[in-house]
Design an enzyme around this catalytic site. Structure first.
Site, PDB file in Angstrom:
ATOM      1  N   SER A 135      22.369 -13.976  10.107  1.00 26.46           N
ATOM      2  CA  SER A 135      21.957 -14.981  11.070  1.00 26.46           C
ATOM      3  C   SER A 135      22.873 -14.821  12.280  1.00 26.46           C
ATOM      4  O   SER A 135      24.085 -14.945  12.158  1.00 26.46           O
ATOM      5  CB  SER A 135      22.107 -16.372  10.449  1.00 26.46           C
ATOM      6  OG  SER A 135      21.866 -17.376  11.412  1.00 26.46           O
ATOM      7  N   LYS A 161      18.071 -12.408  11.744  1.00 26.13           N
ATOM      8  CA  LYS A 161      17.599 -13.729  12.175  1.00 26.13           C
ATOM      9  C   LYS A 161      18.354 -14.089  13.444  1.00 26.13           C
ATOM     10  O   LYS A 161      19.566 -13.916  13.508  1.00 26.13           O
ATOM     11  CB  LYS A 161      17.871 -14.752  11.069  1.00 26.13           C
ATOM     12  CG  LYS A 161      17.923 -16.211  11.494  1.00 26.13           C
ATOM     13  CD  LYS A 161      17.934 -17.116  10.269  1.00 26.13           C
ATOM     14  CE  LYS A 161      18.811 -18.329  10.456  1.00 26.13           C
ATOM     15  NZ  LYS A 161      18.862 -19.159   9.219  1.00 26.13           N
ATOM     16  N   LYS A 163      18.880 -17.192  16.470  1.00 26.51           N
ATOM     17  CA  LYS A 163      18.688 -18.611  16.755  1.00 26.51           C
ATOM     18  C   LYS A 163      17.956 -18.744  18.078  1.00 26.51           C
ATOM     19  O   LYS A 163      18.253 -18.002  19.031  1.00 26.51           O
ATOM     20  CB  LYS A 163      20.054 -19.295  16.865  1.00 26.51           C
ATOM     21  CG  LYS A 163      20.827 -19.315  15.547  1.00 26.51           C
ATOM     22  CD  LYS A 163      20.180 -20.261  14.551  1.00 26.51           C
ATOM     23  CE  LYS A 163      21.054 -20.437  13.326  1.00 26.51           C
ATOM     24  NZ  LYS A 163      20.500 -21.431  12.393  1.00 26.51           N
ATOM     25  N   ASP A 188      15.170 -18.853  14.072  1.00 26.81           N
ATOM     26  CA  ASP A 188      15.470 -20.185  13.535  1.00 26.81           C
ATOM     27  C   ASP A 188      15.720 -21.139  14.702  1.00 26.81           C
ATOM     28  O   ASP A 188      16.618 -20.911  15.514  1.00 26.81           O
ATOM     29  CB  ASP A 188      16.718 -20.106  12.634  1.00 26.81           C
ATOM     30  CG  ASP A 188      17.039 -21.425  11.937  1.00 26.81           C
ATOM     31  OD1 ASP A 188      16.315 -22.417  12.164  1.00 26.81           O
ATOM     32  OD2 ASP A 188      18.016 -21.457  11.157  1.00 26.81           O
ATOM     33  N   GLU A 213      11.757 -20.398  11.452  1.00 22.47           N
ATOM     34  CA  GLU A 213      12.426 -21.375  10.595  1.00 22.47           C
ATOM     35  C   GLU A 213      12.602 -22.711  11.314  1.00 22.47           C
ATOM     36  O   GLU A 213      13.106 -22.751  12.442  1.00 22.47           O
ATOM     37  CB  GLU A 213      13.789 -20.789  10.187  1.00 22.47           C
ATOM     38  CG  GLU A 213      14.580 -21.625   9.188  1.00 22.47           C
ATOM     39  CD  GLU A 213      15.881 -20.936   8.770  1.00 22.47           C
ATOM     40  OE1 GLU A 213      16.042 -19.722   9.002  1.00 22.47           O
ATOM     41  OE2 GLU A 213      16.755 -21.633   8.231  1.00 22.47           O
ATOM     42  N   ASP A 238      13.694 -25.388   6.374  1.00 22.52           N
ATOM     43  CA  ASP A 238      15.113 -25.468   6.012  1.00 22.52           C
ATOM     44  C   ASP A 238      15.480 -26.960   5.930  1.00 22.52           C
ATOM     45  O   ASP A 238      15.393 -27.568   4.847  1.00 22.52           O
ATOM     46  CB  ASP A 238      15.945 -24.709   7.074  1.00 22.52           C
ATOM     47  CG  ASP A 238      17.453 -24.853   6.925  1.00 22.52           C
ATOM     48  OD1 ASP A 238      17.918 -25.621   6.056  1.00 22.52           O
ATOM     49  OD2 ASP A 238      18.203 -24.201   7.686  1.00 22.52           O
ATOM     50  N   LYS A 262      19.206 -24.065   0.307  1.00 25.57           N
ATOM     51  CA  LYS A 262      20.649 -24.180   0.497  1.00 25.57           C
ATOM     52  C   LYS A 262      21.175 -25.098  -0.589  1.00 25.57           C
ATOM     53  O   LYS A 262      20.671 -26.226  -0.749  1.00 25.57           O
ATOM     54  CB  LYS A 262      20.973 -24.750   1.879  1.00 25.57           C
ATOM     55  CG  LYS A 262      20.715 -23.763   3.016  1.00 25.57           C
ATOM     56  CD  LYS A 262      21.056 -24.348   4.365  1.00 25.57           C
ATOM     57  CE  LYS A 262      20.783 -23.337   5.465  1.00 25.57           C
ATOM     58  NZ  LYS A 262      20.850 -23.938   6.807  1.00 25.57           N
ATOM     59  N   GLY A 290      22.446 -20.049   4.631  1.00 30.34           N
ATOM     60  CA  GLY A 290      23.911 -20.115   4.711  1.00 30.34           C
ATOM     61  C   GLY A 290      24.346 -21.265   5.593  1.00 30.34           C
ATOM     62  O   GLY A 290      23.579 -21.756   6.427  1.00 30.34           O
TER      63      GLY A 290
HETATM   64  O1  OSB Z   1      20.014 -23.361  10.057  1.00 31.74           O
HETATM   65  O2  OSB Z   1      20.432 -21.779   8.748  1.00 31.74           O
HETATM   66  C1  OSB Z   1      20.822 -22.626   9.538  1.00 31.74           C
HETATM   67  C2  OSB Z   1      24.574 -22.257  10.115  1.00 31.74           C
HETATM   68  C3  OSB Z   1      24.953 -23.580  10.222  1.00 31.74           C
HETATM   69  C4  OSB Z   1      23.996 -24.553  10.129  1.00 31.74           C
HETATM   70  C5  OSB Z   1      22.662 -24.218   9.936  1.00 31.74           C
HETATM   71  C6  OSB Z   1      22.283 -22.888   9.824  1.00 31.74           C
HETATM   72  C7  OSB Z   1      23.255 -21.890   9.944  1.00 31.74           C
HETATM   73  C8  OSB Z   1      22.966 -20.478   9.917  1.00 31.74           C
HETATM   74  C9  OSB Z   1      24.102 -19.578   9.536  1.00 31.74           C
HETATM   75  O3  OSB Z   1      21.920 -19.983  10.263  1.00 31.74           O
HETATM   76  C10 OSB Z   1      23.941 -18.885   8.231  1.00 31.74           C
HETATM   77  C11 OSB Z   1      25.219 -18.225   7.829  1.00 31.74           C
HETATM   78  O4  OSB Z   1      25.479 -17.122   8.316  1.00 31.74           O
HETATM   79  O5  OSB Z   1      25.990 -18.819   7.035  1.00 31.74           O
HETATM   80 MG    MG Z   2      18.096 -22.855   9.376  1.00 31.61          MG
END
Ligand code: OSB
Ligand code: MG
Length: 368
Positions: A135, A161, A163, A188, A213, A238, A262, A290
């Site tokens: 991510s 992925k 953001k 995402d 996402e 999510d 998660k 994550g």
């Molecule tokens: O939405 O998946 C998410 C990190 C913090 C809060 C929300 C998210 C995320 C990530 C990071 O996308 C995932 C990771 O590398 O731990």
């Molecule tokens: Mg997410």
């Protein structure tokens, strides 16, 4: 299994590179760790909340409060037959799943040690090598982002992925697809859009993303169902999924085609296994999300990712992408094929580095 002592600690852990989502930028993590002693064994869990109540309402402070005043007093000295029996005990407490998961996961760790098997096997896992994605947060420039994508592809990660948020979406994806036309790519949004953005969200279909996402509200299912009927890109949920029941309802109304699991968000391994089961029996793929976890949370994520329904690459990647030094030994490493090989030793399979944790610690409270 009888819980004898519980210790809660907060550590500060600076990220090697800032992580930015539609709700903000993180440079240093505040992580609450829970250590549980039972049956002469020690188990560890991690509270996976953010520093601010932007992903969900939980924060290190709310977790500390719920642990100290409710979860720990309700656990100490109680006899229970299995780690999975703790989830029902915590049920009267509404929400606060990340605080609950920290204790429950530590109990699963202990229980797998009692049985002398790796945690992943004890959970019912079958995959011994799990597929990994990364991510990548919002960067200062698109060039920075393209460079980071190249680096992760070179390292072997199986999917990327990124953001997105209003203003960092169409142009960014356009540039990525020009540079990397064939990679497994997803986006995402962390709830940054509404149905008023339907034309824009529809236009993302041309980037043939693996999924988008959580584009809409953090607790919404209804509008996601409306959106999924209008777009070709699969919607992945999510933030909206807190339980197996949520997953069932989401699937029933067509709110998405994929679910990100998660551990913290659903309250621990017991409920995560139920989510996996609900999805697998309905042919809905899941993958492990994550929360910028330290090694403890990461090790639990790896164990969960071995369940058979986890057929898509997760956001579980190498320790070194986050920390100059992780708090577990060995650190999590990823093969050049973009996979993690699961540990074969009993329990979590990664040992907490106690001295390192001590150095990073800013507060501690002992119970029992
Ligand atoms: O939405 O998946 C998410 C990190 C913090 C809060 C929300 C998210 C995320 C990530 C990071 O996308 C995932 C990771 O590398 O731990
Ligand atoms: Mg997410």
């Amino acid at each position: 299994m009888k819980i004898e002592h519980v210790e809660v600690r907060e550590i500060r852990l600076p990220l090697v590179h800032f992580f930015e989502t539609s709700f903000g930028r993180t440079t240093e993590r505040r992580i609450v760790l829970v250590r549980v002693d039972a049956e002469g064994l020690t188990g560890w869990g991690e509270v996976t909340c953010g520093e601010e109540p932007f992903y969900s309402y939980e924060t290190p402070e709310t977790a500390w409060h719920i642990l100290r005043d409710f979860l720990i007093p309700w656990s100490l000295g109680h006899e229970c037959a299995a780690a999975s029996e703790f989830a029902p005990r915590f049920r009267p407490i509404r929400g606060h799943n990340m605080a609950k998961a920290a204790i429950e996961n530590a109990l699963w760790d202990i229980e797998s040690q009692m049985k002398g098997v790796p945690l992943w096997r004890h959970l019912g896992g079958t995959l011994e090598e799990i597929p990994c994605g990364v991510s990548i947060g919002i960067q200062n420039t698109i060039e920075d982002l393209l460079e980071r994508i190249q680096r992760e592809l070179d390292a072997g990660y199986q999917r990327i992925k990124v953001k997105i948020k209003p203003g960092w979406d169409v142009e960014v994806l356009e540039r990525i697809r020009r540079e990397f036309p064939r990679i497994a790519l997803m986006a995402d949004a962390n709830s940054a859009y509404t149905l008023a953005d339907l034309p824009l969200l529809k236009s993302l279909d041309r980037f043939y993303l693996m999924m988008i996402e959580q584009p809409l509200g953090w607790e919404d299912l209804i509008d996601h169902a409306k959106l999924q009927r209008e777009i070709a890109t699969p919607v992945c949920l999510d933030e909206s999924i807190h339980s197996a029941e949520d997953a069932r309802k989401a699937i029933e109304i067509g709110a998405g085609k994929i679910i990100n699991v998660k551990l913290g968000r659903v309250g621990g391994h017991t409920e995560a296994r139920r989510v996996e089961e609900v999805c697998r029996s309905r042919n809905v793929p899941v993958w492990c999300g994550g929360m910028l976890e330290s090694g403890i949370g990461r090790a639990h994520n790896i164990a969960m990712s071995t369940l058979p329904g986890f057929t898509l690459p997760g956001d579980v990647s190498a320790s070194r992408r986050y920390w100059s030094e992780d708090i577990i030994d060995p650190e999590v490493t990823v093969t050049s094929q973009g996979t993690i090989r699961v540990p074969q030793t009993p329990g979590l399979g990664y040992a907490p580095k106690l001295e390192k944790i001590e150095k990073l610690m800013v507060r501690r409270e002992r119970f029992g």
